[in-house]
Scaffold this active site. Structure first.
Site, short mmCIF file in Angstrom:
data_model
loop_
_atom_site.label_atom_id
_atom_site.label_comp_id
_atom_site.label_asym_id
_atom_site.label_seq_id
_atom_site.Cartn_x
_atom_site.Cartn_y
_atom_site.Cartn_z
N ASP A 33 0.84 -1.18 0.00
CA ASP A 33 0.00 0.00 0.00
C ASP A 33 0.89 1.24 0.00
OD1 ASP A 33 -3.25 0.22 0.77
OD2 ASP A 33 -2.12 2.08 0.92
N ASP A 68 4.19 2.46 -4.07
CA ASP A 68 3.23 3.15 -4.93
C ASP A 68 3.03 2.33 -6.20
OD1 ASP A 68 1.88 4.93 -6.67
OD2 ASP A 68 2.79 6.66 -5.68
N VAL A 69 1.80 1.96 -6.48
CA VAL A 69 1.53 1.12 -7.66
C VAL A 69 1.90 1.80 -8.96
CG1 VAL A 69 -0.28 -0.27 -6.59
CG2 VAL A 69 -0.90 1.87 -7.75
N SER A 151 -14.92 -2.04 -11.66
CA SER A 151 -16.06 -1.47 -10.96
C SER A 151 -17.31 -1.55 -11.83
CB SER A 151 -15.80 0.00 -10.62
OG SER A 151 -16.96 0.63 -10.09
N TYR A 164 -13.41 8.28 -13.27
CA TYR A 164 -13.40 6.98 -12.60
C TYR A 164 -14.06 5.91 -13.46
CZ TYR A 164 -14.15 3.51 -8.92
OH TYR A 164 -14.17 2.34 -8.17
N LYS A 168 -11.99 2.62 -14.88
CA LYS A 168 -12.36 1.24 -14.56
C LYS A 168 -12.74 0.46 -15.82
CE LYS A 168 -11.60 1.08 -10.16
NZ LYS A 168 -10.46 0.26 -9.65
N THR A 199 -16.76 0.72 1.71
CA THR A 199 -15.34 1.10 1.79
C THR A 199 -15.24 2.61 1.94
OG1 THR A 199 -15.17 1.39 -0.61
CG2 THR A 199 -14.67 -0.81 0.27
#
Length: 261
Positions: A33, A68-69, A151, A164, A168, A199
């Site tokens: 994370d 960090d991705v 999503s 967003y 996705k 979440t």
């Protein structure tokens, strides 16, 4: 020998639940994370304390890693850590994701757009490109697995959250292309698309729509309630299992019927 997975976005929400479920299925996990905020994301991200709590819950079965991705170097370090610490790598799960926006597409700043795309899409790519060589090297009979969290927003579109929704949708396309690239190596790649899930990201969505409570999103789903993170995690774990060996390039809806119509 225990299978080994990397899970990004692992400090809370769906990522943390995925760590829990995979460990219960016998996996050892590198839990990754960022553990710090992104200025363009309008809510607090997970902290080092959150990640430490996930690790502490599982003892030696989980190793936490701050990374960090969006960084190719950080994702390569995650892969190297898995193979060095646990001896192998069998599955990767891209759970890291953020939401930003709250305005029409023509009013979204480049910075907000880039934050959403870099974490959700580039972050998924970075994990895949770092892990694919190790998964391939395991051999065709090793049942390598890649799963990414997309999503329901990528299927339906969301008011004032176009960045967003687009990101996705792109995650699903990325996974489908990856599935074709890796099929010859016996590695599957799939997405799961949650509906309104309990979440912090859903809390942020509620703020965008000025809702009194995230619970109001339950009315979007025919089952009449929010999805729990563990329900999404269970689907992820199943896609990582031998039972899902014939499934690749799929986008599995875990949305309580939200996108049925």
């Amino acid at each position: 020998m225990s299978r080994v997975a990397i899970v990004t976005g692992a400090a809370r929400g769906i990522g943390a639940a995925t760590v829990d479920v995979l460990v219960n299925e016998g996996y050892r996990v590198i839990a990754v994370d960022r553990c710090r905020d992104i200025p363009e994301v309008p809510y607090a991200l997970a902290t080092s304390a959150d990640l430490d709590a996930v690790v502490a819950h599982h003892g030696d079965a989980v190793l936490g890693l701050v990374g960090d991705v969006r960084s190719a170097a950080d994702m390569q370090l995650a892969v190297e850590t898995a193979t060095r610490h646990f001896g192998r790598l069998d599955a990767v799960v891209a759970c890291a994701g953020v939401i930003a926006g709250g305005s029409p597409i023509w009013e979204i700043s480049d910075a907000a757009w880039d934050a959403v795309w870099s974490v959700n899409v580039l972050g998924t790519r970075r994990l895949i490109e770092a892990s694919a060589p190790s998964l391939i090297a395991n051999g065709k009979e090793a049942n390598g697995r890649i799963v990414a969290v997309a999503s329901a927003a990528g299927r339906t579109g969301l008011y004032h959250l176009a960045a967003y929704s687009a990101a996705k949708h792109a995650v699903v396309g990325l996974i489908r292309g990856t599935a074709m690239d890796l099929a010859q190596y016996g590695i599957t790649a799939n997405a799961v698309s949650p509906g309104s899930t309990r979440t912090r990201l859903l809390d942020a969505s509620a703020a965008v729509y000025e809702l009194a409570s995230p619970e109001e999103f339950a009315q979007q789903q025919p089952i009449g309630r929010l999805i729990e993170p563990v329900e999404v995690a269970a689907s992820i774990a199943w896609l990582c299992s031998p039972a899902a060996s014939a499934i690749t390039g799929a986008d599995v809806a875990v949305d309580g019927g939200m996108t049925v119509g």
